[in-house]
Enzyme design. Sequence first.
Site, short mmCIF file in Angstrom:
data_model
loop_
_atom_site.label_atom_id
_atom_site.label_comp_id
_atom_site.label_asym_id
_atom_site.label_seq_id
_atom_site.Cartn_x
_atom_site.Cartn_y
_atom_site.Cartn_z
N ASN A 65 38.96 33.90 38.79
CA ASN A 65 39.39 33.84 40.27
C ASN A 65 38.13 33.83 40.99
OD1 ASN A 65 40.27 34.21 43.04
ND2 ASN A 65 41.32 35.88 42.64
N TRP A 66 37.70 32.61 41.50
CA TRP A 66 36.22 32.57 42.39
C TRP A 66 36.42 33.31 43.86
CZ3 TRP A 66 34.14 27.13 41.20
CH2 TRP A 66 34.22 26.86 39.84
N LYS A 67 37.55 33.67 44.08
CA LYS A 67 37.81 34.25 45.55
C LYS A 67 37.14 33.37 46.48
CE LYS A 67 38.61 38.54 43.17
NZ LYS A 67 38.67 40.07 43.38
N HIS A 104 48.21 38.27 44.98
CA HIS A 104 47.01 38.97 44.54
C HIS A 104 46.83 40.34 45.43
CE1 HIS A 104 42.65 40.09 43.95
NE2 HIS A 104 42.81 39.39 42.96
N GLU A 129 44.44 41.60 46.99
CA GLU A 129 43.80 41.43 48.28
C GLU A 129 44.50 40.70 49.42
OE1 GLU A 129 40.50 39.19 46.22
OE2 GLU A 129 39.77 41.10 45.55
N GLU A 158 46.63 43.93 37.71
CA GLU A 158 45.25 44.27 38.17
C GLU A 158 45.20 45.65 39.11
OE1 GLU A 158 43.00 40.34 38.58
OE2 GLU A 158 44.01 40.44 40.47
N GLY A 206 36.59 44.64 41.35
CA GLY A 206 35.26 44.40 42.21
C GLY A 206 34.61 45.75 42.24
N SER A 220 37.37 44.30 36.90
CA SER A 220 36.00 44.54 36.62
C SER A 220 36.16 44.00 35.09
CB SER A 220 35.69 45.99 36.59
OG SER A 220 35.74 46.24 38.07
N GLY A 271 37.21 38.03 37.97
CA GLY A 271 36.77 37.89 39.33
C GLY A 271 35.26 37.67 39.13
N GLY A 272 34.62 38.90 39.43
CA GLY A 272 33.21 38.45 39.72
C GLY A 272 32.47 37.68 38.54
P1 13P Z 1 36.83 41.63 39.25
O1 13P Z 1 36.79 41.01 38.05
O2 13P Z 1 35.59 40.94 40.31
O3 13P Z 1 37.06 42.97 39.50
O4 13P Z 1 37.95 40.92 40.36
C1 13P Z 1 39.22 40.84 39.60
C2 13P Z 1 40.22 40.07 40.24
O5 13P Z 1 40.44 40.63 41.35
C3 13P Z 1 40.68 38.74 39.69
O6 13P Z 1 41.83 38.35 40.47
#
Ligand code: 13P
Length: 253
Positions: free
Chosen positions: A9-11, A94, A96, A166, A172, A212, A233-234
């Site tokens: 997920n590149w957000k 998600h 977020e 998640e 993050g 993470s 994510g990251g």
């Molecule tokens: P991180 O891997 O950056 O913690 O993000 C996880 C995430 O929200 C994937 O959708």
Amino acid sequence: MANAFVAGNWKMNTSISEATMLARSLRSGLLGIDGVTQVICPPFVSLAGVAAELAGSNIKVGAQNMHSEIKGAFTGEIAGSMLKGICDYVILGHSERRQLLGEMDDFINAKVRTALETGITPILCVGETLEQRDNGEAAAIVQGQLQGGLLGLSAEQIEQSVVAYEPVWAIGTGRAATPEMAQEMMGLIRQEVGRLSSVGIASNVPLLYGGSVNTENCLHLASLKDLDGALVGGASLKPDDFVAITKAFGTRI
Ligand code: 13P
């Protein structure tokens, strides 16, 4: 057993040209890794370019969101029909979006249904906040989000879905759930998905962990019984790391 599955997920990261370059690196890095469904989810504006870059490869493209309605006066929104042909997957619910944009289970459920009707596989995200975990409510929250998100789906539709756990406190923050915590919750999720469909179907639904995930913890996570893959994510923005994480899940038997 569900297939191993790793999604990035590149957000809200990467310009259009950065996205294409990242996709190109991933295409060569992921070449030859078999037995893992590989999905990358760039921002909307880069979907077409990334899909073109990945044409003919094993890597699938996913969107990070979509609207529940098919079309109409929804300024700034994107319909499933617009994603069809480019995306095979869509991340829905998600945390977020739940937290920052106030998305509720009924709206997320409507999106899940529309995605399935459109022929796009939903990756339904669930997960508790730190406060909810500290209050001992984690299991109930996740169960409620699953029931809400999968409401009204047939067993066949549930079988066509993906669920990602998640925990909000792990996203993050560099603080992943311990493997024990992850396995405990993934087991509960498997059980609840089974209750909503059947035990056989639940064993085929890919259950992902997100929060993470990195090159250090991926092997341990990949060894857990009820964890079929990761939503990254990251680390998905770093080609070498994403490739290493995908390989780790490829070793899962
Ligand atoms: P991180 O891997 O950056 O913690 O993000 C996880 C995430 O929200 C994937 O959708």
